[in-house]
Design a protein around this motif. Structure first.
Motif, PDB file in Angstrom:
ATOM      1  N   SER A 160       0.829  -1.200   0.000  1.00 53.97           N
ATOM      2  CA  SER A 160       0.000   0.000   0.000  1.00 53.97           C
ATOM      3  C   SER A 160       0.867   1.256   0.000  1.00 53.97           C
ATOM      4  O   SER A 160       1.910   1.322   0.646  1.00 53.97           O
ATOM      5  CB  SER A 160      -0.909   0.008   1.227  1.00 53.97           C
ATOM      6  N   LYS A 161       0.411   2.263  -0.716  1.00 56.91           N
ATOM      7  CA  LYS A 161       1.108   3.543  -0.757  1.00 56.91           C
ATOM      8  C   LYS A 161       0.487   4.566   0.184  1.00 56.91           C
ATOM      9  O   LYS A 161       1.028   5.635   0.384  1.00 56.91           O
ATOM     10  CB  LYS A 161       1.084   4.111  -2.184  1.00 56.91           C
ATOM     11  N   ASN A 162      -0.661   4.261   0.752  1.00 57.62           N
ATOM     12  CA  ASN A 162      -1.363   5.167   1.651  1.00 57.62           C
ATOM     13  C   ASN A 162      -1.389   4.541   3.043  1.00 57.62           C
ATOM     14  O   ASN A 162      -1.812   3.399   3.203  1.00 57.62           O
ATOM     15  CB  ASN A 162      -2.786   5.401   1.135  1.00 57.62           C
ATOM     16  N   VAL A 163      -0.941   5.279   4.039  1.00 54.46           N
ATOM     17  CA  VAL A 163      -0.824   4.724   5.388  1.00 54.46           C
ATOM     18  C   VAL A 163      -2.195   4.407   5.998  1.00 54.46           C
ATOM     19  O   VAL A 163      -2.338   3.436   6.739  1.00 54.46           O
ATOM     20  CB  VAL A 163       0.013   5.666   6.284  1.00 54.46           C
ATOM     21  N   HIS A 190      -0.940  13.716   1.205  1.00 56.21           N
ATOM     22  CA  HIS A 190      -0.359  13.906   2.531  1.00 56.21           C
ATOM     23  C   HIS A 190      -0.295  12.616   3.342  1.00 56.21           C
ATOM     24  O   HIS A 190       0.378  12.573   4.348  1.00 56.21           O
ATOM     25  CB  HIS A 190      -1.108  15.004   3.298  1.00 56.21           C
ATOM     26  N   LEU A 191      -0.967  11.570   2.919  1.00 65.84           N
ATOM     27  CA  LEU A 191      -0.886  10.291   3.619  1.00 65.84           C
ATOM     28  C   LEU A 191      -0.106   9.248   2.827  1.00 65.84           C
ATOM     29  O   LEU A 191      -0.125   8.080   3.165  1.00 65.84           O
ATOM     30  CB  LEU A 191      -2.289   9.751   3.900  1.00 65.84           C
ATOM     31  N   LYS A 192       0.586   9.663   1.791  1.00 63.60           N
ATOM     32  CA  LYS A 192       1.344   8.709   0.974  1.00 63.60           C
ATOM     33  C   LYS A 192       2.631   8.305   1.664  1.00 63.60           C
ATOM     34  O   LYS A 192       3.272   9.107   2.338  1.00 63.60           O
ATOM     35  CB  LYS A 192       1.664   9.303  -0.384  1.00 63.60           C
ATOM     36  N   ILE A 193       2.988   7.058   1.484  1.00 64.44           N
ATOM     37  CA  ILE A 193       4.254   6.541   2.005  1.00 64.44           C
ATOM     38  C   ILE A 193       4.983   5.838   0.867  1.00 64.44           C
ATOM     39  O   ILE A 193       4.380   5.448  -0.129  1.00 64.44           O
ATOM     40  CB  ILE A 193       4.035   5.561   3.179  1.00 64.44           C
ATOM     41  N   GLU A 194       6.272   5.691   1.036  1.00 66.30           N
ATOM     42  CA  GLU A 194       7.062   4.973   0.048  1.00 66.30           C
ATOM     43  C   GLU A 194       7.777   3.824   0.729  1.00 66.30           C
ATOM     44  O   GLU A 194       8.396   4.005   1.776  1.00 66.30           O
ATOM     45  CB  GLU A 194       8.096   5.900  -0.595  1.00 66.30           C
ATOM     46  N   ASN A 195       7.658   2.660   0.150  1.00 60.12           N
ATOM     47  CA  ASN A 195       8.398   1.503   0.625  1.00 60.12           C
ATOM     48  C   ASN A 195       9.745   1.523  -0.073  1.00 60.12           C
ATOM     49  O   ASN A 195       9.850   1.179  -1.240  1.00 60.12           O
ATOM     50  CB  ASN A 195       7.642   0.207   0.329  1.00 60.12           C
ATOM     51  N   SER A 196      10.777   1.911   0.647  1.00 59.61           N
ATOM     52  CA  SER A 196      12.064   2.155   0.002  1.00 59.61           C
ATOM     53  C   SER A 196      12.768   0.875  -0.421  1.00 59.61           C
ATOM     54  O   SER A 196      13.369   0.826  -1.476  1.00 59.61           O
ATOM     55  CB  SER A 196      12.960   2.976   0.932  1.00 59.61           C
ATOM     56  N   ASP A 197      12.711  -0.158   0.379  1.00 53.11           N
ATOM     57  CA  ASP A 197      13.432  -1.374   0.040  1.00 53.11           C
ATOM     58  C   ASP A 197      12.484  -2.564   0.148  1.00 53.11           C
ATOM     59  O   ASP A 197      12.519  -3.331   1.105  1.00 53.11           O
ATOM     60  CB  ASP A 197      14.633  -1.539   0.978  1.00 53.11           C
ATOM     61  N   ILE A 198      11.639  -2.726  -0.868  1.00 55.31           N
ATOM     62  CA  ILE A 198      10.580  -3.728  -0.823  1.00 55.31           C
ATOM     63  C   ILE A 198      11.130  -5.144  -0.902  1.00 55.31           C
ATOM     64  O   ILE A 198      10.614  -6.052  -0.262  1.00 55.31           O
ATOM     65  CB  ILE A 198       9.536  -3.455  -1.932  1.00 55.31           C
ATOM     66  N   TRP A 199      12.194  -5.360  -1.638  1.00 53.11           N
ATOM     67  CA  TRP A 199      12.737  -6.714  -1.800  1.00 53.11           C
ATOM     68  C   TRP A 199      13.398  -7.202  -0.509  1.00 53.11           C
ATOM     69  O   TRP A 199      13.312  -8.383  -0.181  1.00 53.11           O
ATOM     70  CB  TRP A 199      13.697  -6.776  -2.975  1.00 53.11           C
ATOM     71  N   LEU A 200      14.031  -6.305   0.208  1.00 51.83           N
ATOM     72  CA  LEU A 200      14.593  -6.688   1.495  1.00 51.83           C
ATOM     73  C   LEU A 200      13.485  -7.056   2.478  1.00 51.83           C
ATOM     74  O   LEU A 200      13.608  -8.011   3.249  1.00 51.83           O
ATOM     75  CB  LEU A 200      15.454  -5.551   2.061  1.00 51.83           C
ATOM     76  N   ALA A 250      -3.580   0.635   7.151  1.00 53.22           N
ATOM     77  CA  ALA A 250      -4.231   0.294   8.423  1.00 53.22           C
ATOM     78  C   ALA A 250      -5.497  -0.528   8.168  1.00 53.22           C
ATOM     79  O   ALA A 250      -5.808  -1.454   8.928  1.00 53.22           O
ATOM     80  CB  ALA A 250      -4.561   1.560   9.210  1.00 53.22           C
ATOM     81  N   TYR A 251      -6.220  -0.207   7.099  1.00 54.79           N
ATOM     82  CA  TYR A 251      -7.389  -1.014   6.742  1.00 54.79           C
ATOM     83  C   TYR A 251      -6.974  -2.425   6.322  1.00 54.79           C
ATOM     84  O   TYR A 251      -7.669  -3.397   6.623  1.00 54.79           O
ATOM     85  CB  TYR A 251      -8.197  -0.357   5.634  1.00 54.79           C
ATOM     86  N   GLY A 252      -5.867  -2.558   5.627  1.00 52.37           N
ATOM     87  CA  GLY A 252      -5.344  -3.878   5.279  1.00 52.37           C
ATOM     88  C   GLY A 252      -4.956  -4.658   6.518  1.00 52.37           C
ATOM     89  O   GLY A 252      -5.150  -5.874   6.591  1.00 52.37           O
TER      90      GLY A 252
END
Length: 172
Positions: free
Chosen positions: A32-35, A93-103, A39-41
């Motif tokens: 998910s890109k939205n925090v 404003h609620l977007k997040i980035e998963n920087s290292d998804i493979w790790l 939380a719903y997930g």
């Protein structure tokens, strides 16, 4: 192939359904890109785990899962997200980035294999257990012998609530 399908009973289908719900919710949290949607997930994933507990005959643990994690902690998390988000004019404003998804995926698989390795040799004898008696004994023990632990958990949850309120308040 047809005999294999006939041998699948309803219990395996129900367990597979709960497993799919739990895994789907966890993967949605991961990607998910939205925090807030993450939380719903997490809500869906925790409901799937509670379903697995019910399926396994641990109704008390499932009820505790729903009341504590979903009813308390997850609702507190969602309110914390809603109260502390900086409401700006843009929608991101609620977007997040998963920087290292493979790790992260590698770590999830390694921890899953570790849990499977540690739990698989365990043998649980549940044939002689009466669920009603265990719940009664657990409640009795919580209110007599383990009342200090119960009160400490209550104080810990109260401290988490006060801390979340303090973080969410506006600086004046």
């Amino acid at each position: 192939m047809l005999e294999t399908i006939k041998n699948i009973d309803i219990q395996n289908i129900v367990f597979g359904l709960f497993f799919a719900v739990t895994l789907g919710g966890a993967l949605y949290v991961l990607f998910s890109k939205n925090v807030l949607f993450a939380a719903y997930g997490l809500l869906v994933s925790l409901l799937g785990v509670a379903g697995i507990f019910v399926f396994g005959g641990a109704e008390f643990v499932a009820a505790a899962q729903i009341m504590i994690y979903i009813g308390g902690i997850l609702v507190l998390l969602i309110f914390g997200i809603m109260l502390s988000s900086q409401k700006t004019k843009d929608k991101d404003h609620l977007k997040i980035e998963n920087s290292d998804i493979w790790l992260t995926i590698l770590l999830v698989f390694l921890l899953s294999f570790l849990v499977i390795f540690l739990v698989s040799p365990l043998i649980f004898d549940t044939h002689n257990l009466k669920p009603e008696q265990h719940i009664k004994n657990m409640g009795f023990n919580l209110m007599t012998d383990s009342v200090l632990a119960l009160e400490l958990v209550g104080v810990l949850l109260l401290m988490a609530l006060i801390g979340a309120t303090y973080i969410a308040k506006k600086d004046e």
